[in-house]
Design a protein around this motif. Structure first.
Motif, PDB file in Angstrom:
ATOM      1  N   ALA A  64      42.111  39.753  38.153  1.00 42.00           N
ATOM      2  CA  ALA A  64      40.717  40.056  38.474  1.00 42.00           C
ATOM      3  C   ALA A  64      40.579  41.472  39.033  1.00 42.00           C
ATOM      4  CB  ALA A  64      40.166  39.025  39.461  1.00 42.00           C
ATOM      5  N   LEU A  65      41.498  41.874  39.920  1.00 41.97           N
ATOM      6  CA  LEU A  65      41.481  43.234  40.466  1.00 41.97           C
ATOM      7  C   LEU A  65      41.672  44.278  39.362  1.00 41.97           C
ATOM      8  CD1 LEU A  65      43.496  43.128  43.813  1.00 41.97           C
ATOM      9  CD2 LEU A  65      41.189  44.008  43.481  1.00 41.97           C
ATOM     10  N   ASP A  66      42.626  44.039  38.471  1.00 42.87           N
ATOM     11  CA  ASP A  66      42.884  44.976  37.369  1.00 42.87           C
ATOM     12  C   ASP A  66      41.638  45.158  36.506  1.00 42.87           C
ATOM     13  OD1 ASP A  66      45.494  45.338  38.204  1.00 42.87           O
ATOM     14  OD2 ASP A  66      46.361  44.025  36.661  1.00 42.87           O
ATOM     15  N   ARG A  67      40.944  44.073  36.231  1.00 42.23           N
ATOM     16  CA  ARG A  67      39.742  44.150  35.401  1.00 42.23           C
ATOM     17  C   ARG A  67      38.618  44.891  36.121  1.00 42.23           C
ATOM     18  NH1 ARG A  67      40.042  38.067  32.702  1.00 42.23           N
ATOM     19  NH2 ARG A  67      41.739  38.606  31.283  1.00 42.23           N
ATOM     20  N   MET A  68      38.492  44.674  37.429  1.00 42.33           N
ATOM     21  CA  MET A  68      37.485  45.377  38.214  1.00 42.33           C
ATOM     22  C   MET A  68      37.786  46.876  38.230  1.00 42.33           C
ATOM     23  SD  MET A  68      36.376  44.870  42.208  1.00 42.33           S
ATOM     24  CE  MET A  68      37.959  45.443  42.827  1.00 42.33           C
ATOM     25  N   VAL A  69      39.043  47.233  38.443  1.00 40.36           N
ATOM     26  CA  VAL A  69      39.456  48.637  38.470  1.00 40.36           C
ATOM     27  C   VAL A  69      39.209  49.291  37.106  1.00 40.36           C
ATOM     28  CG1 VAL A  69      41.487  50.144  38.597  1.00 40.36           C
ATOM     29  CG2 VAL A  69      41.070  48.430  40.379  1.00 40.36           C
ATOM     30  N   ASP A  70      39.500  48.587  36.030  1.00 39.78           N
ATOM     31  CA  ASP A  70      39.259  49.129  34.688  1.00 39.78           C
ATOM     32  C   ASP A  70      37.778  49.445  34.490  1.00 39.78           C
ATOM     33  OD1 ASP A  70      41.943  48.969  34.023  1.00 39.78           O
ATOM     34  OD2 ASP A  70      41.724  47.113  32.861  1.00 39.78           O
ATOM     35  N   GLU A  71      36.909  48.553  34.963  1.00 45.16           N
ATOM     36  CA  GLU A  71      35.469  48.788  34.833  1.00 45.16           C
ATOM     37  C   GLU A  71      35.046  50.005  35.651  1.00 45.16           C
ATOM     38  OE1 GLU A  71      31.173  46.569  35.545  1.00 45.16           O
ATOM     39  OE2 GLU A  71      32.989  45.342  35.496  1.00 45.16           O
ATOM     40  N   ALA A  72      35.567  50.117  36.879  1.00 43.98           N
ATOM     41  CA  ALA A  72      35.233  51.267  37.736  1.00 43.98           C
ATOM     42  C   ALA A  72      35.720  52.564  37.091  1.00 43.98           C
ATOM     43  CB  ALA A  72      35.851  51.086  39.120  1.00 43.98           C
ATOM     44  N   ARG A  73      36.918  52.552  36.544  1.00 36.26           N
ATOM     45  CA  ARG A  73      37.473  53.744  35.893  1.00 36.26           C
ATOM     46  C   ARG A  73      36.587  54.170  34.723  1.00 36.26           C
ATOM     47  NH1 ARG A  73      42.377  52.022  35.334  1.00 36.26           N
ATOM     48  NH2 ARG A  73      43.183  53.084  37.158  1.00 36.26           N
ATOM     49  N   SER A  74      36.107  53.193  33.946  1.00 33.79           N
ATOM     50  CA  SER A  74      35.260  53.520  32.786  1.00 33.79           C
ATOM     51  C   SER A  74      33.923  54.128  33.206  1.00 33.79           C
ATOM     52  CB  SER A  74      35.030  52.280  31.921  1.00 33.79           C
ATOM     53  OG  SER A  74      34.124  51.388  32.545  1.00 33.79           O
ATOM     54  N   MET A  75      33.514  53.902  34.451  1.00 33.49           N
ATOM     55  CA  MET A  75      32.267  54.467  34.972  1.00 33.49           C
ATOM     56  C   MET A  75      32.494  55.851  35.596  1.00 33.49           C
ATOM     57  SD  MET A  75      30.876  50.984  36.798  1.00 33.49           S
ATOM     58  CE  MET A  75      29.339  51.631  37.433  1.00 33.49           C
ATOM     59  N   GLY A  76      33.760  56.260  35.740  1.00 28.17           N
ATOM     60  CA  GLY A  76      34.071  57.549  36.338  1.00 28.17           C
ATOM     61  C   GLY A  76      34.339  57.493  37.829  1.00 28.17           C
ATOM     62  N   ALA A  77      34.568  56.315  38.366  1.00 26.78           N
ATOM     63  CA  ALA A  77      34.833  56.150  39.803  1.00 26.78           C
ATOM     64  C   ALA A  77      36.262  56.539  40.140  1.00 26.78           C
ATOM     65  CB  ALA A  77      34.593  54.705  40.222  1.00 26.78           C
ATOM     66  N   ASN A  78      36.466  56.927  41.403  1.00 30.79           N
ATOM     67  CA  ASN A  78      37.832  57.121  41.888  1.00 30.79           C
ATOM     68  C   ASN A  78      38.109  56.221  43.089  1.00 30.79           C
ATOM     69  OD1 ASN A  78      36.409  58.492  43.858  1.00 30.79           O
ATOM     70  ND2 ASN A  78      37.525  60.415  43.645  1.00 30.79           N
ATOM     71  N   ALA A  79      37.130  55.336  43.408  1.00 29.80           N
ATOM     72  CA  ALA A  79      37.314  54.375  44.501  1.00 29.80           C
ATOM     73  C   ALA A  79      36.350  53.201  44.328  1.00 29.80           C
ATOM     74  CB  ALA A  79      37.087  55.044  45.852  1.00 29.80           C
ATOM     75  N   ILE A  80      36.708  52.103  44.973  1.00 28.15           N
ATOM     76  CA  ILE A  80      35.831  50.937  45.047  1.00 28.15           C
ATOM     77  C   ILE A  80      35.778  50.530  46.511  1.00 28.15           C
ATOM     78  CG2 ILE A  80      35.429  48.539  44.329  1.00 28.15           C
ATOM     79  CD1 ILE A  80      37.240  49.137  41.877  1.00 28.15           C
ATOM     80  N   VAL A  81      34.568  50.438  47.051  1.00 29.84           N
ATOM     81  CA  VAL A  81      34.385  50.027  48.440  1.00 29.84           C
ATOM     82  C   VAL A  81      33.766  48.633  48.479  1.00 29.84           C
ATOM     83  CG1 VAL A  81      34.202  52.389  49.334  1.00 29.84           C
ATOM     84  CG2 VAL A  81      32.134  51.187  48.597  1.00 29.84           C
ATOM     85  N   SER A  82      33.841  48.019  49.658  1.00 34.88           N
ATOM     86  CA  SER A  82      33.245  46.693  49.900  1.00 34.88           C
ATOM     87  C   SER A  82      33.774  45.630  48.933  1.00 34.88           C
ATOM     88  CB  SER A  82      31.721  46.763  49.822  1.00 34.88           C
ATOM     89  OG  SER A  82      31.216  47.700  50.729  1.00 34.88           O
ATOM     90  N   THR A  83      35.060  45.686  48.631  1.00 43.40           N
ATOM     91  CA  THR A  83      35.666  44.727  47.708  1.00 43.40           C
ATOM     92  C   THR A  83      35.707  43.335  48.332  1.00 43.40           C
ATOM     93  OG1 THR A  83      37.025  46.459  46.737  1.00 43.40           O
ATOM     94  CG2 THR A  83      37.745  44.198  46.369  1.00 43.40           C
ATOM     95  N   ARG A  84      35.345  42.340  47.544  1.00 41.56           N
ATOM     96  CA  ARG A  84      35.340  40.947  47.977  1.00 41.56           C
ATOM     97  C   ARG A  84      35.916  40.077  46.861  1.00 41.56           C
ATOM     98  NH1 ARG A  84      34.328  43.603  51.752  1.00 41.56           N
ATOM     99  NH2 ARG A  84      32.568  43.490  53.175  1.00 41.56           N
ATOM    100  N   PHE A  85      36.338  38.886  47.240  1.00 42.13           N
ATOM    101  CA  PHE A  85      36.811  37.875  46.292  1.00 42.13           C
ATOM    102  C   PHE A  85      36.017  36.598  46.509  1.00 42.13           C
ATOM    103  CE2 PHE A  85      40.560  40.539  46.815  1.00 42.13           C
ATOM    104  CZ  PHE A  85      41.017  40.662  45.518  1.00 42.13           C
ATOM    105  N   THR A  86      35.799  35.874  45.446  1.00 41.63           N
ATOM    106  CA  THR A  86      35.205  34.552  45.553  1.00 41.63           C
ATOM    107  C   THR A  86      35.808  33.672  44.467  1.00 41.63           C
ATOM    108  OG1 THR A  86      33.119  33.317  45.705  1.00 41.63           O
ATOM    109  CG2 THR A  86      33.217  35.082  44.078  1.00 41.63           C
ATOM    110  N   THR A  87      35.784  32.389  44.714  1.00 49.65           N
ATOM    111  CA  THR A  87      36.281  31.430  43.729  1.00 49.65           C
ATOM    112  C   THR A  87      35.232  30.357  43.519  1.00 49.65           C
ATOM    113  OG1 THR A  87      37.341  30.062  45.423  1.00 49.65           O
ATOM    114  CG2 THR A  87      38.709  31.728  44.357  1.00 49.65           C
ATOM    115  N   SER A  88      35.258  29.762  42.340  1.00 54.71           N
ATOM    116  CA  SER A  88      34.363  28.640  42.073  1.00 54.71           C
ATOM    117  C   SER A  88      35.023  27.705  41.069  1.00 54.71           C
ATOM    118  CB  SER A  88      33.015  29.129  41.547  1.00 54.71           C
ATOM    119  OG  SER A  88      33.193  29.864  40.364  1.00 54.71           O
ATOM    120  N   LEU A  89      34.737  26.454  41.214  1.00 55.60           N
ATOM    121  CA  LEU A  89      35.260  25.431  40.313  1.00 55.60           C
ATOM    122  C   LEU A  89      34.444  25.475  39.032  1.00 55.60           C
ATOM    123  CD1 LEU A  89      37.272  23.099  40.050  1.00 55.60           C
ATOM    124  CD2 LEU A  89      35.504  21.592  40.954  1.00 55.60           C
ATOM    125  N   MET A  90      35.100  25.622  37.900  1.00 56.81           N
ATOM    126  CA  MET A  90      34.407  25.708  36.615  1.00 56.81           C
ATOM    127  C   MET A  90      34.388  24.352  35.901  1.00 56.81           C
ATOM    128  SD  MET A  90      33.451  28.785  36.579  1.00 56.81           S
ATOM    129  CE  MET A  90      32.836  28.948  34.916  1.00 56.81           C
TER     130      MET A  90
END
Length: 109
Positions: A64-90
């Motif tokens: 999940a972190l790798d995918r989030m970082v990939d999305e941020a990189r594609s937007m031109g970011a060099n950082a991500i702040v206020s990172t959170r995790f959540t889980t849910s039963l599917m």
């Protein structure tokens, strides 16, 4: 590949946010494995950490972190702040792990 700094705080020491790019997220949905369930069931009888599920959650968190970082990189970011995790039963035996934060561009102060 450029490095993306990922933090749970709203700001980064010695850095100034110069541009906010928006929400980024990464998720994965994992199902339990029958073999792991059997081992985990035996472990609950004896007690102690259920290593099979600990490993499954660690792998899910990294994906999940790798995918989030990939999305941020594609937007031109060099950082991500206020990172959170959540889980849910599917579904029975399957859960989603979601990582999310705010993609930003930071510069040294």
């Amino acid at each position: 590949m450029s490095h993306i700094l990922v933090v749970t705080t709203d700001d980064i020491a010695n850095k100034k946010i110069v541009k906010t790019l928006g929400l980024v997220r990464g998720n994965t949905i994992r199902a339990r494995h029958v073999g792991r369930d059997i081992l985990a069931g035996l472990r609950t009888i004896v007690g102690g950490e259920v290593h099979e599920y600990t490993k499954l959650m660690a792998e899910s968190r990294e994906q999940a972190l790798d995918r989030m970082v990939d999305e941020a990189r594609s937007m031109g970011a060099n950082a991500i702040v206020s990172t959170r995790f959540t889980t849910s039963l599917m579904a029975q035996g399957a859960a989603e792990l979601l990582a999310f934060g705010t993609a930003v561009v930071v510069e040294d102060i």
